[in-house]
Design a protein around this motif. Structure first.
Motif, PDB file in Angstrom:
ATOM      1  N   LYS A  38       0.711  -1.123  -0.023  1.00 24.90           N
ATOM      2  CA  LYS A  38      -0.213  -0.093   0.019  1.00 24.90           C
ATOM      3  C   LYS A  38       0.750   1.290  -0.001  1.00 24.90           C
ATOM      4  CE  LYS A  38      -3.477  -2.536  -0.024  1.00 24.90           C
ATOM      5  NZ  LYS A  38      -4.654  -3.033   0.682  1.00 24.90           N
ATOM      6  N   CYS A  39       2.153   1.328   0.365  1.00 27.05           N
ATOM      7  CA  CYS A  39       2.917   2.501   0.315  1.00 27.05           C
ATOM      8  C   CYS A  39       4.175   2.134  -0.502  1.00 27.05           C
ATOM      9  CB  CYS A  39       3.473   2.687   1.814  1.00 27.05           C
ATOM     10  SG  CYS A  39       2.173   2.563   3.130  1.00 27.05           S
TER      11      CYS A  39
ATOM     12  N   CYS B 133       4.984   4.056  -3.958  1.00 20.48           N
ATOM     13  CA  CYS B 133       5.256   5.352  -3.839  1.00 20.48           C
ATOM     14  C   CYS B 133       6.548   5.787  -3.226  1.00 20.48           C
ATOM     15  CB  CYS B 133       4.184   6.315  -3.726  1.00 20.48           C
ATOM     16  SG  CYS B 133       2.840   6.215  -4.714  1.00 20.48           S
ATOM     17  N   HIS B 134       6.561   4.854  -2.002  1.00 23.09           N
ATOM     18  CA  HIS B 134       7.754   5.381  -0.848  1.00 23.09           C
ATOM     19  C   HIS B 134       8.743   4.491  -0.837  1.00 23.09           C
ATOM     20  CE1 HIS B 134       5.416   8.718   0.876  1.00 23.09           C
ATOM     21  NE2 HIS B 134       4.300   8.134   0.769  1.00 23.09           N
TER      22      HIS B 134
ATOM     23  N   ILE C 103      10.225  11.795   0.832  1.00 19.26           N
ATOM     24  CA  ILE C 103       9.431  12.473   1.656  1.00 19.26           C
ATOM     25  C   ILE C 103       9.450  11.346   2.768  1.00 19.26           C
ATOM     26  CG2 ILE C 103       7.053  12.802   2.419  1.00 19.26           C
ATOM     27  CD1 ILE C 103       6.932  13.629  -0.568  1.00 19.26           C
TER      28      ILE C 103
ATOM     29  N   ARG D 198       4.786  10.736  12.166  1.00 20.10           N
ATOM     30  CA  ARG D 198       4.280  10.816  11.040  1.00 20.10           C
ATOM     31  C   ARG D 198       3.574  10.046  10.232  1.00 20.10           C
ATOM     32  NH1 ARG D 198       9.505  11.648   7.410  1.00 20.10           N
ATOM     33  NH2 ARG D 198       8.032  12.870   5.863  1.00 20.10           N
TER      34      ARG D 198
ATOM     35  N   MET E   9      -3.044   9.191   3.677  1.00 18.71           N
ATOM     36  CA  MET E   9      -2.163   8.117   3.010  1.00 18.71           C
ATOM     37  C   MET E   9      -3.002   6.744   3.331  1.00 18.71           C
ATOM     38  SD  MET E   9       0.330   9.097   1.719  1.00 18.71           S
ATOM     39  CE  MET E   9       0.416  10.849   1.352  1.00 18.71           C
TER      40      MET E   9
HETATM   41  C1  HEC Z   1       0.321   7.096  -4.962  1.00 16.61           C
HETATM   42  C2  HEC Z   1       1.514   7.319  -4.083  1.00 16.61           C
HETATM   43  C3  HEC Z   1       1.500   7.325  -2.410  1.00 16.61           C
HETATM   44  C4  HEC Z   1       1.166   6.312  -1.933  1.00 16.61           C
HETATM   45  C5  HEC Z   1       0.445   4.838  -2.353  1.00 16.61           C
HETATM   46  C6  HEC Z   1       1.365   6.600  -0.401  1.00 16.61           C
HETATM   47  N1  HEC Z   1       1.893   7.676  -0.378  1.00 16.61           N
HETATM   48 FE1  HEC Z   1       2.622   8.673   1.323  1.00 16.61          FE
HETATM   49  N2  HEC Z   1       2.948  10.599   0.202  1.00 16.61           N
HETATM   50  C7  HEC Z   1       2.795  10.418  -1.384  1.00 16.61           C
HETATM   51  C8  HEC Z   1       3.246  11.968  -1.547  1.00 16.61           C
HETATM   52  C9  HEC Z   1       2.940  12.451  -3.031  1.00 16.61           C
HETATM   53  C10 HEC Z   1       3.221  12.657  -0.407  1.00 16.61           C
HETATM   54  C11 HEC Z   1       3.664  14.110  -0.248  1.00 16.61           C
HETATM   55  C12 HEC Z   1       2.638  15.080  -0.463  1.00 16.61           C
HETATM   56  C13 HEC Z   1       1.619  14.702   0.617  1.00 16.61           C
HETATM   57  O1  HEC Z   1       1.826  14.663   1.948  1.00 16.61           O
HETATM   58  O2  HEC Z   1       0.233  14.595   0.116  1.00 16.61           O
HETATM   59  C14 HEC Z   1       3.344  11.689   0.942  1.00 16.61           C
HETATM   60  C15 HEC Z   1       3.623  11.992   1.979  1.00 16.61           C
HETATM   61  C16 HEC Z   1       3.750  11.114   3.056  1.00 16.61           C
HETATM   62  C17 HEC Z   1       4.025  11.172   4.345  1.00 16.61           C
HETATM   63  C18 HEC Z   1       4.423  12.434   4.925  1.00 16.61           C
HETATM   64  C19 HEC Z   1       3.285  13.203   5.556  1.00 16.61           C
HETATM   65  C20 HEC Z   1       3.905  14.426   6.383  1.00 16.61           C
HETATM   66  O3  HEC Z   1       3.347  15.604   6.162  1.00 16.61           O
HETATM   67  O4  HEC Z   1       4.702  14.273   7.193  1.00 16.61           O
HETATM   68  C21 HEC Z   1       4.117  10.111   5.131  1.00 16.61           C
HETATM   69  C22 HEC Z   1       4.558   9.876   6.438  1.00 16.61           C
HETATM   70  C23 HEC Z   1       3.441   9.155   4.051  1.00 16.61           C
HETATM   71  N3  HEC Z   1       3.159   9.633   2.827  1.00 16.61           N
HETATM   72  C24 HEC Z   1       3.139   7.651   4.451  1.00 16.61           C
HETATM   73  C25 HEC Z   1       2.453   6.805   3.788  1.00 16.61           C
HETATM   74  C26 HEC Z   1       2.291   5.592   4.142  1.00 16.61           C
HETATM   75  C27 HEC Z   1       2.535   4.964   5.427  1.00 16.61           C
HETATM   76  C28 HEC Z   1       1.509   5.092   3.078  1.00 16.61           C
HETATM   77  C29 HEC Z   1       0.976   3.771   2.825  1.00 16.61           C
HETATM   78  C30 HEC Z   1      -0.273   3.322   3.989  1.00 16.61           C
HETATM   79  C31 HEC Z   1       1.607   6.056   1.898  1.00 16.61           C
HETATM   80  N4  HEC Z   1       2.244   7.006   2.632  1.00 16.61           N
HETATM   81  C32 HEC Z   1       1.150   5.597   0.516  1.00 16.61           C
HETATM   82  C33 HEC Z   1       2.451   9.506  -2.081  1.00 16.61           C
HETATM   83  C34 HEC Z   1       2.128   8.202  -1.735  1.00 16.61           C
END
Ligand code: HEC
Length: 120
Positions: free
Chosen positions: A56-57, A60-61, A70, A85, A96
């Protein structure tokens, strides 16, 4: 003066050796049997969280992906060191995973895993 340096060097080497053998001893010690209260529901990194973060993450991550700068998922430590976070983004704001939603069951298990302090 020279003697003091030799003594110091030997002491440091001795301490290094000591910490190594201690660590080895800890590794060799048998792991105590795990007896969770409800084994069928005990949520761990291995049986749940790892796969969730990967699927799920990770798209992108993970390293080389769009949102790696990020936060990069690359194992348990990458979660424990960023837990506030991640909790905030996934469980509180629910921002997210971006563009998707976790099921109620996944959210419940993830909450439980964090509450139990992210067992491996
Ligand atoms: C489709 C792409 C995508 C997916 C899937 C995704 N992320 Fe992200 N995530 C991003 C992007 C782009 C950003 C920065 C912009 C934003 O915060 O919206 C981000 C930002 C974050 C941040 C920083 C938020 C902050 O302000 O500190 C965290 C922590 C994070 N994601 C955790 C996760 C986790 C955990 C998952 C899975 C459950 C996840 N992301 C799934 C694209 C994604």
């Amino acid at each position: 003066m020279k003697h003091r340096m030799v003594y110091l060097t030997l002491t440091v080497m001795y301490l290094l050796l000591l910490s190594c053998s201690k660590r080895q001893a800890a590794e060799m010690a048998p792991t105590p049997p795990v007896t969770p209260e409800k084994p069928e529901t005990a949520v761990t990194y291995t049986n749940f969280a790892q796969a969730l973060f990967q699927t799920k993450c990770g798209g992108c991550h993970s390293a080389g992906r769009g949102a790696a700068a990020i936060w990069t998922f690359n194992g348990l430590a990458s979660i424990t060191t960023n837990q506030s976070r991640i909790r905030q983004a996934v469980l509180v704001n629910k921002s997210m995973p971006l563009g998707r939603t976790l099921s109620a069951e996944e959210l419940k298990s993830l909450q439980e895993w964090f509450d139990k302090n992210m067992p491996e």
